[in-house]
Design an enzyme around this catalytic site. Sequence first.
Site, short mmCIF file in Angstrom:
data_model
loop_
_atom_site.label_atom_id
_atom_site.label_comp_id
_atom_site.label_asym_id
_atom_site.label_seq_id
_atom_site.Cartn_x
_atom_site.Cartn_y
_atom_site.Cartn_z
N HIS A 161 12.08 -8.70 -11.28
CA HIS A 161 10.87 -9.53 -11.11
C HIS A 161 10.41 -9.54 -9.64
CE1 HIS A 161 11.92 -11.24 -15.11
NE2 HIS A 161 13.15 -11.16 -14.63
N SER A 288 -4.89 4.07 11.24
CA SER A 288 -6.20 3.51 10.89
C SER A 288 -7.17 3.84 12.00
CB SER A 288 -6.08 2.00 10.72
OG SER A 288 -7.33 1.39 10.94
N LYS A 294 -1.68 0.37 12.89
CA LYS A 294 -1.39 0.71 11.50
C LYS A 294 -0.60 1.99 11.34
CE LYS A 294 -2.28 -1.09 8.13
NZ LYS A 294 -3.51 -1.25 7.36
N GLU A 301 0.94 6.43 -1.49
CA GLU A 301 -0.19 5.83 -2.22
C GLU A 301 -0.94 6.87 -3.04
OE1 GLU A 301 -2.45 2.96 0.43
OE2 GLU A 301 -1.02 3.84 1.81
#
Length: 468
Positions: A161, A288, A294, A301
């Site tokens: 979970h 970024s 970043k 992804e």
Amino acid sequence: MSARKKAQVTWGGRFNAGPAELMLQFGESVSFDHRLWAQDIRGSQAHATMLAKVGILTAKERDAILRGLTAIGQEIAAGKFKWSRELEDVHMNIESALTARVPAAAKLHTARSRNDQVATDVRLWIKDQCAVIDAGLVALLQALVKLAAANQDVLVPGYTHLQRAQPVSVAHHLLAYVEMFSRDRKRVAAAADSANWCPLGSGAIAGTTLPIHRATTAKLLGFVDAKGKPRVTTNSMDAVADRDPATEFCFAAALCGVHLSRLAEDMILWSSAEFGFARMPDEFSTGSSLMPQKRNPDSMELLRGKSARFQASLTHLLTLTKGLPLTYNRDLQDDKPPLFDAADQWQLALAVTTATMSGVTFNKARCLAAASDPALLATDLADWLVVKGMPFRQAHHAVGRLVAVAEKLNKPLNKLSDGEAQSADAAFTQGWQSVFDLQRAFAARENDGMPGPKSVAREIARWQKSLR
Ligand code: ARG
């Protein structure tokens, strides 16, 4: 010859006019099925060889056809072949180029239809792709096993979970993916096996009246079983209508994509500041344009995104074939874009995952700090009570009360005094805190499939051996 006339060469006998420009544009498949050229040439060469064996072609005609096809193959490989949209597909492009240089090529399409021809080409292509994908999976498995071997002593919380559950090691976590990807190998092998039946000889739907020898063609093309016995399809209607091999290939891709996506998600979480367990390699991360700090796990992804694409290919094929009447229908021409896309993206995804995972590093201290949360061993404490004779349900409650006491006193579970512990349950007699030694906790988990260090080392050795 005008484009409209040219298009009639193969099947135009009964027509007065060629297809409309719009129909050519709509109906052509050579813009994508040209990728089957090598398989198409192999298929035609085997077919011609068989036709000569049964006396339909002379040895001279056969040799001229074989040579002509080889030359065309060389032209295509060198990028010198002119594909013509007017000739619709890869089969007619190659056949017409052959006929232009070898008169005997007019006999090549004897006892054959594009229906059994395309089924054969696609099966050959799938078999070739399965070998490439399997090699990609093996490389990924080797990288994961190597990473696991190097991180056997890095402990992390295991999650259910997405809540901390029980401590495991990075190695045990990675080996879970090794299990998944090795099951994917079996599915790839199953797709290859399903493709491994030769449809040639099924003709358009009902075979041929000519005395062909199907086993010869099958053998020449490598459609054979483990003992080298030829495998020919056993129903001509099924053979030209069947797209199961492509669908099974895409299913294997879709499920492997799910596994890749779950691995990607774990790595994305683990490389976040909140977890801080892993660092993705520079080569597969991006920055970024706006935020200088970043460091984005883009390869992971993208991988997560690709899994949607594999599922789209599978859904495409399932939807394309559902409700189609037997046998061949032109709809089936559209089986290729999803199949090709699945294969291309699958190869890429495996390569990227292998390369990314090979460069992942773990922050051992950060991992250990998280794994040292004493609450992760609450279940071990219940087991400790069980060894003392308490039924597990009761032990679960006793530890639950202990957790509540710790929460109330705002103390870690293992920092409660004996008196405080006994306020939860009298069974917490001396020595209960010994449970919170992580090394002890792992050493107690050496049964098959468990995360104990010896058990994990055994698994690593097993995988190293089987992946050699
Ligand atoms: N390009 C076609 C395909 O991939 C080949 C088979 C054509 N057969 C036919 N009867 N029109 O489906």
